[in-house]
Write a protein that holds these residues in place. Structure first.
Motif, PDB file in Angstrom:
ATOM      1  N   THR A   1      76.809  63.498  41.870  1.00 26.83           N
ATOM      2  CA  THR A   1      77.074  62.377  42.776  1.00 26.83           C
ATOM      3  C   THR A   1      75.852  61.496  42.979  1.00 26.83           C
ATOM      4  N   GLU A   2      74.699  61.929  42.495  1.00 29.28           N
ATOM      5  CA  GLU A   2      73.512  61.078  42.532  1.00 29.28           C
ATOM      6  C   GLU A   2      73.347  60.265  41.252  1.00 29.28           C
ATOM      7  N   HIS A   3      74.209  60.506  40.283  1.00 29.15           N
ATOM      8  CA  HIS A   3      74.191  59.720  39.050  1.00 29.15           C
ATOM      9  C   HIS A   3      74.934  58.412  39.295  1.00 29.15           C
ATOM     10  N   PRO A   4      74.422  57.281  38.800  1.00 22.33           N
ATOM     11  CA  PRO A   4      75.051  55.981  39.066  1.00 22.33           C
ATOM     12  C   PRO A   4      76.547  55.931  38.749  1.00 22.33           C
TER      13      PRO A   4
ATOM     14  N   ALA B   1      67.021  63.243  43.700  1.00 19.99           N
ATOM     15  CA  ALA B   1      68.272  63.827  44.179  1.00 19.99           C
ATOM     16  C   ALA B   1      69.158  64.318  43.044  1.00 19.99           C
ATOM     17  N   LEU B   2      69.034  63.694  41.866  1.00 16.15           N
ATOM     18  CA  LEU B   2      69.837  64.095  40.709  1.00 16.15           C
ATOM     19  C   LEU B   2      69.362  65.410  40.115  1.00 16.15           C
ATOM     20  N   THR B   3      68.040  65.624  40.103  1.00 17.18           N
ATOM     21  CA  THR B   3      67.486  66.769  39.375  1.00 17.18           C
ATOM     22  C   THR B   3      67.078  67.957  40.240  1.00 17.18           C
ATOM     23  N   ILE B   4      66.958  67.770  41.540  1.00 17.25           N
ATOM     24  CA  ILE B   4      66.326  68.779  42.378  1.00 17.25           C
ATOM     25  C   ILE B   4      67.043  70.131  42.345  1.00 17.25           C
TER      26      ILE B   4
ATOM     27  N   PHE C   1      78.808  58.284  38.926  1.00 19.02           N
ATOM     28  CA  PHE C   1      79.628  59.058  39.852  1.00 19.02           C
ATOM     29  C   PHE C   1      79.416  58.693  41.317  1.00 19.02           C
ATOM     30  N   LYS C   2      78.338  58.020  41.626  1.00 24.68           N
ATOM     31  CA  LYS C   2      77.888  57.906  43.014  1.00 24.68           C
ATOM     32  C   LYS C   2      78.906  57.248  43.947  1.00 24.68           C
ATOM     33  N   PHE C   3      79.457  56.094  43.555  1.00 21.54           N
ATOM     34  CA  PHE C   3      80.282  55.330  44.492  1.00 21.54           C
ATOM     35  C   PHE C   3      81.552  56.087  44.895  1.00 21.54           C
ATOM     36  N   HIS C   4      82.337  56.516  43.909  1.00 22.46           N
ATOM     37  CA  HIS C   4      83.584  57.220  44.220  1.00 22.46           C
ATOM     38  C   HIS C   4      83.378  58.733  44.323  1.00 22.46           C
ATOM     39  N   GLY C   5      82.452  59.259  43.542  1.00 25.66           N
ATOM     40  CA  GLY C   5      82.238  60.705  43.548  1.00 25.66           C
ATOM     41  C   GLY C   5      81.718  61.234  44.860  1.00 25.66           C
ATOM     42  N   SER C   6      80.930  60.443  45.577  1.00 24.46           N
ATOM     43  CA  SER C   6      80.348  60.914  46.835  1.00 24.46           C
ATOM     44  C   SER C   6      81.412  61.188  47.897  1.00 24.46           C
ATOM     45  N   ARG C   7      82.568  60.571  47.755  1.00 20.93           N
ATOM     46  CA  ARG C   7      83.652  60.863  48.715  1.00 20.93           C
ATOM     47  C   ARG C   7      84.701  61.798  48.124  1.00 20.93           C
ATOM     48  N   ILE C   8      84.850  61.785  46.780  1.00 22.09           N
ATOM     49  CA  ILE C   8      85.899  62.591  46.156  1.00 22.09           C
ATOM     50  C   ILE C   8      85.451  64.024  45.886  1.00 22.09           C
ATOM     51  N   GLU C   9      84.198  64.222  45.433  1.00 27.65           N
ATOM     52  CA  GLU C   9      83.795  65.592  45.106  1.00 27.65           C
ATOM     53  C   GLU C   9      83.876  66.519  46.322  1.00 27.65           C
ATOM     54  N   PRO C  10      83.460  66.109  47.527  1.00 27.49           N
ATOM     55  CA  PRO C  10      83.618  67.014  48.669  1.00 27.49           C
ATOM     56  C   PRO C  10      85.077  67.421  48.894  1.00 27.49           C
ATOM     57  N   GLN C  11      86.014  66.496  48.650  1.00 28.98           N
ATOM     58  CA  GLN C  11      87.432  66.836  48.787  1.00 28.98           C
ATOM     59  C   GLN C  11      87.855  67.843  47.727  1.00 28.98           C
ATOM     60  N   THR C  12      87.398  67.633  46.502  1.00 21.55           N
ATOM     61  CA  THR C  12      87.724  68.550  45.410  1.00 21.55           C
ATOM     62  C   THR C  12      87.158  69.932  45.686  1.00 21.55           C
ATOM     63  N   ILE C  13      85.941  69.975  46.192  1.00 19.26           N
ATOM     64  CA  ILE C  13      85.305  71.248  46.533  1.00 19.26           C
ATOM     65  C   ILE C  13      86.092  71.972  47.621  1.00 19.26           C
ATOM     66  N   ALA C  14      86.503  71.229  48.636  1.00 14.84           N
ATOM     67  CA  ALA C  14      87.230  71.830  49.757  1.00 14.84           C
ATOM     68  C   ALA C  14      88.578  72.406  49.331  1.00 14.84           C
ATOM     69  N   LEU C  15      89.219  71.784  48.339  1.00 12.69           N
ATOM     70  CA  LEU C  15      90.543  72.218  47.896  1.00 12.69           C
ATOM     71  C   LEU C  15      90.487  73.430  46.969  1.00 12.69           C
TER      72      LEU C  15
END
Length: 410
Positions: free
Chosen positions: A161-164, A312-315, A166-180
Motif C-alpha cells: 500500500t506504500e507503492h504508488p 514505508a515500502l521497504t521497512i 496500490f496506494k490510492f485504492h489499496g490503502s482502503r481496500i487491503e484492510p477490508q480484505t485482511i479483515a474478511l
C-alpha cells in the motif's frame, strides 16, 4: 461439507510461466507435496493487452483470456496452473470511489467465474478448498462472496500500500480484505503486526529460501568478469532498483575507501542506470546472471551487503538475499531494519555511510569458524517446509474450532 480441504487454491501476483522466483511459486510447490494445488495466474487487464500484444507471450495470454486454448495446465501429479478466461478493466487510475468499486467487483466476478469453472473441471469443490491469496488485495475482497471456500487466507510479503500503484485504492481496500480473511500470514514480524490491527489471527511465518543450491564448502569456479576485479570485493546480488536500494549510500561507501571494489550483480532499473555510480572507478556493474551462477559470484566476494533504502515500502521486507549470503558462509553487512533483527548475531547491521564503513571493516576481519557455521545453519533453517507447517497448524486450529462449534450447535 467436509472439514478437511481437498485442494489448495493459490491466487498469485505473478504468472507461473515467467518464473521470477516468487514466494507464491515456492509455496505452491511445497503445498503440492501433501495435497493437490491450483496456482492461479493474475487476470489479464486491458492495459496489459496493449503493452504485450506484440509479444508471443502477450498474444498467448490474450487468447486464453478470450476463452481459446487450454486454460488449466498440469505441471505435476498434484500441481496445476490456471490462467483466468477473463479480461479485467484497468481501473487503478480512477478517482471515483463508487465507479472503482463497481468495476473492481465486476473484475472479481469474472476472475472467480473462470476459477470456479477450473475447480469443477478438476473434480474438486470450491467449498472444500482453501484459498491462499498472495497479496491480490483487490480480487481478494470478493473471495468469500464469489467463491465461498472452506477457508480464505491472505499472504503479505510486502507493504504494497506504500507503492504508488496500490496506494490510492489499496490503502482502503487491503484492510477490508485482511479483515474478511480467516487468517493472515506474513514473512516478517513487522508486516504481521500491521495486519493484526485488522485481523487478530495474523502470524509471521518467516521466509523460505532455496538454500540447497548454495554450498559453502564447494569450490565454485571464479567467474571471468569477476576475476578481473581486485580485492576486497564488497558485493550486492539482486535487482538494482532505486525504490528499495540506497543509491546515495552506495556512492558514499564507494568514495569512503577507493580500495574497496563495490560489485553490483543484477539487472538495473532506470534510477540505477542514470546514477553517478557508473562514473565511480571502484564501482562495477556485472549485469544479470542466471540463478545457477549466483553461488559462484557470492563465493568470490569478500563481503556481501544489502544497502536497503529505509522507507514505508521497504521497512517490513524480509531480505531473502541475506539467507543466500549466509548460506554461502559470507560475512554480511545490511541496513538495520526490524526484519534484520532475526539474523543477529550473524550479520553486521549498520545505518548510514559511517555505520556501513565500520561494519564493512569489521566484516573484512578473519571469520571465526564457529560463527561462520552458525550463520550457515541459520540460513539453512529458513525453509518453505517450515513456513507451510505453520500455515497448516493455523488451518488445523481453525477447522477444529469450526467443527467444535457445529457440534455444540447440533
Amino acid at each position: 461439507m467436509s472439514r478437511r480441504p481437498e485442494a489448495f487454491i493459490l491466487i498469485a501476483q505473478q504468472e507461473w510461466e515467467l518464473n521470477l522466483g516468487s514466494n507464491a511459486r515456492n509455496l505452491a510447490v511445497e503445498f503440492s507435496k501433501t495435497q493437490p494445488v491450483l496456482y492461479v495466474n493474475p487476470a489479464m487487464d486491458i492495459k496489459s493487452i496493449f503493452k504485450q500484444i506484440k509479444t508471443a507471450h502477450g498474444r498467448k495470454r490474450l487468447k486464453l483470456a478470450l476463452g481459446f486454448g487450454e486454460a488449466t495446465v498440469k505441471i505435476s501429479e498434484t500441481l496445476w496452473v490456471h490462467t483466468p478466461q477473463s479480461i479485467s478493466h484497468s481501473i487503478n487510475w480512477l478517482k471515483s470511489i463508487s465507479l472503482y468499486n463497481f468495476l473492481n467487483e465486476r473484475n472479481a466476478k469474472g476472475f472467480f467465474g473462470s476459477l470456479k469453472k477450473a475447480i469443477k473441471e478438476l473434480g474438486w469443490k470450491n467449498e472444500n478448498s482453501v484459498v491462499f491469496n498472495d497479496s491480490q488485495m483487490f480480487t481478494g475482497l470478493f473471495t468469500k462472496k464469489y467463491l465461498q471456500p472452506l477457508l480464505s487466507f491472505y499472504y503479505i510479503r510486502d507493504n504494497l500500500t506504500e507503492h504508488p500503484y496500490f496506494k490510492f485504492h489499496g490503502s482502503r481496500i487491503e484492510p477490508q480484505t485482511i479483515a474478511l480473511a480467516d487468517a493472515i500470514f506474513a514473512n516478517s514480524a513487522y508486516l504481521a503486526d500491521c495486519a493484526r490491527d485488522y485481523n487478530k489471527i495474523s502470524l509471521d511465518i518467516g521466509q523460505g529460501c532455496e538454500t540447497d543450491m548454495y554450498d559453502a564448502d564447494f569450490s565454485y569456479p571464479e567467474p571471468s568478469d569477476l576475476a578481473t576485479i581486485a580485492h576486497p570485493r564488497i558485493g550486492y546480488v539482486g535487482f538494482l532498483t532505486g525504490e528499495r536500494l540506497d543509491i546515495d549510500l552506495l556512492e558514499q561507501v564507494a568514495n569512503a575507501n577507493p580500495s574497496w571494489q563495490i560489485v553490483l550483480i543484477g539487472p538495473e532499473e532506470i534510477m540505477f542506470q542514470q546514477s553517478s555510480l557508473h562514473a565511480i572507478k571502484n564501482v562495477h556493474f556485472l549485469g544479470s546472471k542466471k540463478p545457477s551462477q549466483l553461488p559462484s559470484y557470492i563465493q568470490h566476494l569478500d563481503v556481501c551487503m544489502n544497502p536497503q533504502l529505509v522507507n514505508a515500502l521497504t521497512i517490513g521486507n524480509y531480505p531473502r538475499k541475506i539467507d543466500e549470503y549466509l548460506a554461502m558462509g559470507k560475512p554480511t553487512v545490511a541496513t538495520d531494519t526490524p526484519a534484520m533483527q532475526m539474523f543477529l548475531p550473524h550479520v553486521e547491521l549498520a545505518i548510514g555511510a559511517d555505520g556501513y564503513k565500520k561494519a564493512i571493516e569489521q566484516a573484512l576481519l578473519p571469520q571465526n569458524p564457529e560463527g561462520r557455521m552458525a550463520a550457515i545453519n541459520c540460513a539453512k533453517g529458513h525453509t518453505w517446509e517450515a513456513c507451510v507447517k505453520q500455515i497448516y497448524a493455523v488451518q488445523e486450529q481453525l477447522l477444529t474450532t469450526a467443527v467444535s462449534k457445529e457440534t455444540v450447535i447440533n
